[in-house]
Design a protein around this motif. Structure first.
Motif, PDB file in Angstrom:
ATOM      1  N   TYR A 164       0.834  -1.202   0.000  1.00  0.00           N
ATOM      2  CA  TYR A 164       0.000   0.000   0.000  1.00  0.00           C
ATOM      3  C   TYR A 164       0.866   1.249   0.000  1.00  0.00           C
ATOM      4  CZ  TYR A 164      -3.357   3.436   1.808  1.00  0.00           C
ATOM      5  OH  TYR A 164      -4.154   4.545   1.990  1.00  0.00           O
ATOM      6  N   VAL A 165       0.566   2.166  -0.925  1.00  0.00           N
ATOM      7  CA  VAL A 165       1.277   3.434  -1.026  1.00  0.00           C
ATOM      8  C   VAL A 165       0.317   4.535  -0.576  1.00  0.00           C
ATOM      9  CG1 VAL A 165       2.569   4.975  -2.553  1.00  0.00           C
ATOM     10  CG2 VAL A 165       2.606   2.516  -2.959  1.00  0.00           C
ATOM     11  N   ARG A 166       0.613   5.105   0.583  1.00  0.00           N
ATOM     12  CA  ARG A 166      -0.299   6.065   1.215  1.00  0.00           C
ATOM     13  C   ARG A 166      -0.602   7.269   0.325  1.00  0.00           C
ATOM     14  NH1 ARG A 166      -2.343   6.267   5.980  1.00  0.00           N
ATOM     15  NH2 ARG A 166      -1.018   4.633   6.817  1.00  0.00           N
ATOM     16  N   GLU A 167       0.410   7.810  -0.381  1.00  0.00           N
ATOM     17  CA  GLU A 167       0.187   9.003  -1.208  1.00  0.00           C
ATOM     18  C   GLU A 167      -0.845   8.776  -2.310  1.00  0.00           C
ATOM     19  OE1 GLU A 167       4.551   8.404  -1.378  1.00  0.00           O
ATOM     20  OE2 GLU A 167       3.152   7.742   0.160  1.00  0.00           O
ATOM     21  N   TYR A 168      -0.998   7.531  -2.736  1.00  0.00           N
ATOM     22  CA  TYR A 168      -1.947   7.203  -3.810  1.00  0.00           C
ATOM     23  C   TYR A 168      -3.180   6.486  -3.277  1.00  0.00           C
ATOM     24  CZ  TYR A 168       1.521   8.781  -7.111  1.00  0.00           C
ATOM     25  OH  TYR A 168       2.401   9.572  -7.816  1.00  0.00           O
ATOM     26  N   ASP A 169      -3.197   6.196  -1.985  1.00  0.00           N
ATOM     27  CA  ASP A 169      -4.315   5.535  -1.314  1.00  0.00           C
ATOM     28  C   ASP A 169      -4.724   4.232  -2.016  1.00  0.00           C
ATOM     29  OD1 ASP A 169      -6.255   5.177   0.655  1.00  0.00           O
ATOM     30  OD2 ASP A 169      -7.789   6.246  -0.493  1.00  0.00           O
ATOM     31  N   CYS A 170      -3.718   3.468  -2.427  1.00  0.00           N
ATOM     32  CA  CYS A 170      -3.992   2.168  -3.048  1.00  0.00           C
ATOM     33  C   CYS A 170      -2.720   1.335  -3.063  1.00  0.00           C
ATOM     34  CB  CYS A 170      -4.563   2.325  -4.465  1.00  0.00           C
ATOM     35  SG  CYS A 170      -3.428   3.071  -5.641  1.00  0.00           S
ATOM     36  N   THR A 171      -2.869   0.084  -3.460  1.00  0.00           N
ATOM     37  CA  THR A 171      -1.718  -0.804  -3.561  1.00  0.00           C
ATOM     38  C   THR A 171      -1.100  -0.704  -4.949  1.00  0.00           C
ATOM     39  OG1 THR A 171      -2.951  -2.700  -4.426  1.00  0.00           O
ATOM     40  CG2 THR A 171      -2.835  -2.472  -2.009  1.00  0.00           C
ATOM     41  N   PHE A 172       0.114  -1.244  -5.082  1.00  0.00           N
ATOM     42  CA  PHE A 172       0.720  -1.362  -6.410  1.00  0.00           C
ATOM     43  C   PHE A 172      -0.173  -2.178  -7.331  1.00  0.00           C
ATOM     44  CE2 PHE A 172       5.628  -0.655  -6.252  1.00  0.00           C
ATOM     45  CZ  PHE A 172       5.422   0.655  -5.911  1.00  0.00           C
ATOM     46  N   GLY A 173      -0.918  -3.118  -6.777  1.00  0.00           N
ATOM     47  CA  GLY A 173      -1.820  -3.950  -7.573  1.00  0.00           C
ATOM     48  C   GLY A 173      -3.027  -3.196  -8.106  1.00  0.00           C
ATOM     49  N   GLU A 174      -3.270  -1.985  -7.574  1.00  0.00           N
ATOM     50  CA  GLU A 174      -4.399  -1.162  -8.026  1.00  0.00           C
ATOM     51  C   GLU A 174      -3.961   0.023  -8.883  1.00  0.00           C
ATOM     52  OE1 GLU A 174      -7.565  -1.330  -4.442  1.00  0.00           O
ATOM     53  OE2 GLU A 174      -5.543  -0.698  -3.840  1.00  0.00           O
ATOM     54  N   LEU A 175      -2.670   0.315  -8.922  1.00  0.00           N
ATOM     55  CA  LEU A 175      -2.165   1.441  -9.710  1.00  0.00           C
ATOM     56  C   LEU A 175      -2.142   1.096 -11.200  1.00  0.00           C
ATOM     57  CD1 LEU A 175       0.953   2.658  -7.678  1.00  0.00           C
ATOM     58  CD2 LEU A 175      -1.169   3.915  -8.045  1.00  0.00           C
ATOM     59  N   SER A 176      -2.267   2.115 -12.043  1.00  0.00           N
ATOM     60  CA  SER A 176      -2.047   1.892 -13.471  1.00  0.00           C
ATOM     61  C   SER A 176      -0.569   1.572 -13.667  1.00  0.00           C
ATOM     62  CB  SER A 176      -2.419   3.141 -14.275  1.00  0.00           C
ATOM     63  OG  SER A 176      -1.455   4.165 -14.059  1.00  0.00           O
ATOM     64  N   GLN A 177      -0.259   0.854 -14.726  1.00  0.00           N
ATOM     65  CA  GLN A 177       1.134   0.498 -14.997  1.00  0.00           C
ATOM     66  C   GLN A 177       1.989   1.747 -15.171  1.00  0.00           C
ATOM     67  OE1 GLN A 177       2.196  -2.788 -14.863  1.00  0.00           O
ATOM     68  NE2 GLN A 177       4.180  -1.792 -14.755  1.00  0.00           N
ATOM     69  N   GLN A 178       1.439   2.759 -15.823  1.00  0.00           N
ATOM     70  CA  GLN A 178       2.189   3.997 -16.058  1.00  0.00           C
ATOM     71  C   GLN A 178       2.554   4.680 -14.743  1.00  0.00           C
ATOM     72  OE1 GLN A 178       0.131   6.898 -18.450  1.00  0.00           O
ATOM     73  NE2 GLN A 178       1.880   8.273 -18.530  1.00  0.00           N
ATOM     74  N   THR A 179       1.595   4.786 -13.830  1.00  0.00           N
ATOM     75  CA  THR A 179       1.864   5.411 -12.536  1.00  0.00           C
ATOM     76  C   THR A 179       2.849   4.576 -11.733  1.00  0.00           C
ATOM     77  OG1 THR A 179      -0.328   6.420 -12.513  1.00  0.00           O
ATOM     78  CG2 THR A 179       0.814   6.267 -10.399  1.00  0.00           C
ATOM     79  N   LYS A 180       2.646   3.270 -11.734  1.00  0.00           N
ATOM     80  CA  LYS A 180       3.561   2.395 -10.997  1.00  0.00           C
ATOM     81  C   LYS A 180       4.992   2.561 -11.516  1.00  0.00           C
ATOM     82  CE  LYS A 180       4.778  -2.345 -10.038  1.00  0.00           C
ATOM     83  NZ  LYS A 180       4.663  -3.717 -10.456  1.00  0.00           N
ATOM     84  N   ASN A 181       5.167   2.605 -12.830  1.00  0.00           N
ATOM     85  CA  ASN A 181       6.503   2.756 -13.407  1.00  0.00           C
ATOM     86  C   ASN A 181       7.170   4.058 -12.972  1.00  0.00           C
ATOM     87  OD1 ASN A 181       6.253   0.302 -14.695  1.00  0.00           O
ATOM     88  ND2 ASN A 181       5.858   1.174 -16.705  1.00  0.00           N
TER      89      ASN A 181
END
Length: 193
Positions: A155-172
């Motif tokens: 879970y990444v607090r700044e994005y209020d979601c997990t890496f599994g919920e982020l778009s690939q572009q944002t995660k990268n």
């Protein structure tokens, strides 16, 4: 200039190609006949170096290798360099094993980070070593179906979601690997001028 990626992972190859392509660097996959070196280092940096040197020796090309994993503070940094070998089985098996090992850890003590160390061996044998990290927390249940490995628990607090919920572009952009690759691109751009 051509570089070999010390991996057969197509996603890593695509990511590296996208970031380094602007520098005029073509990244190619490791040949299928390349031997798998023993990743017996005690740090991410040592394992990345082992893989980069082996790929360079096998192909004669400048080589790039990474070693990545998850460090959980409450587990003394585990799974660490053993992230992919934390327990036998699939990513889901490793996630469930991590949850079991953390079931008695309070919510306020679940700090963790993803770490990526990259070693690049240049044609003259010199090395560039960089490290990227992304801070987060381990949830008590899986969230999201994207990514791989421990992404649905991280879970990444700044994005209020997990890496599994982020778009690939944002995660990268925010991931440990993305941060390490940007450092590598900056270092290479200075060396290749």
């Amino acid at each position: 200039m051509r570089f070999v990626l010390a991996s057969h992972n197509k996603k890593k190859l695509d990511e590296l190609s996208a970031i380094l392509g602007g520098l005029g660097i073509e990244v190619v996959a490791l040949p299928d006949d390349a031997p798998e070196p023993a990743e017996d280092g005690t740090t991410f940096e040592e394992n990345a170096r082992i893989k980069a040197l082996a790929a360079h020796a096998h192909t004669g090309l400048p080589a790039i290798a990474d070693d990545s994993g998850l460090e959980v503070d409450a587990l003394g940094g585990a799974p660490g360099v053993y992230s992919a070998r934390y327990c036998p089985g699939t990513d889901n098996d490793r996630n469930l094993f991590l949850l079991k090992n953390m079931e008695h850890i309070d919510e306020c003590e679940r700090q963790a980070r993803f770490v990526c160390a990259i070693c690049c061996v240049l044609p003259d044998g010199q090395e560039i070593n960089v490290r990227g990290e992304c801070e987060g927390e381990i949830l008590t249940e899986l969230h999201g179906t994207g990514g791989f490995g421990y992404d649905p628990l991280f879970y990444v607090r700044e994005y209020d979601c997990t890496f599994g919920e982020l778009s690939q572009q944002t995660k990268n952009q925010i991931s440990h690997r993305g941060r390490a690759l940007q450092k590598l691109a900056n270092a290479l751009s200075k060396r290749l001028k």
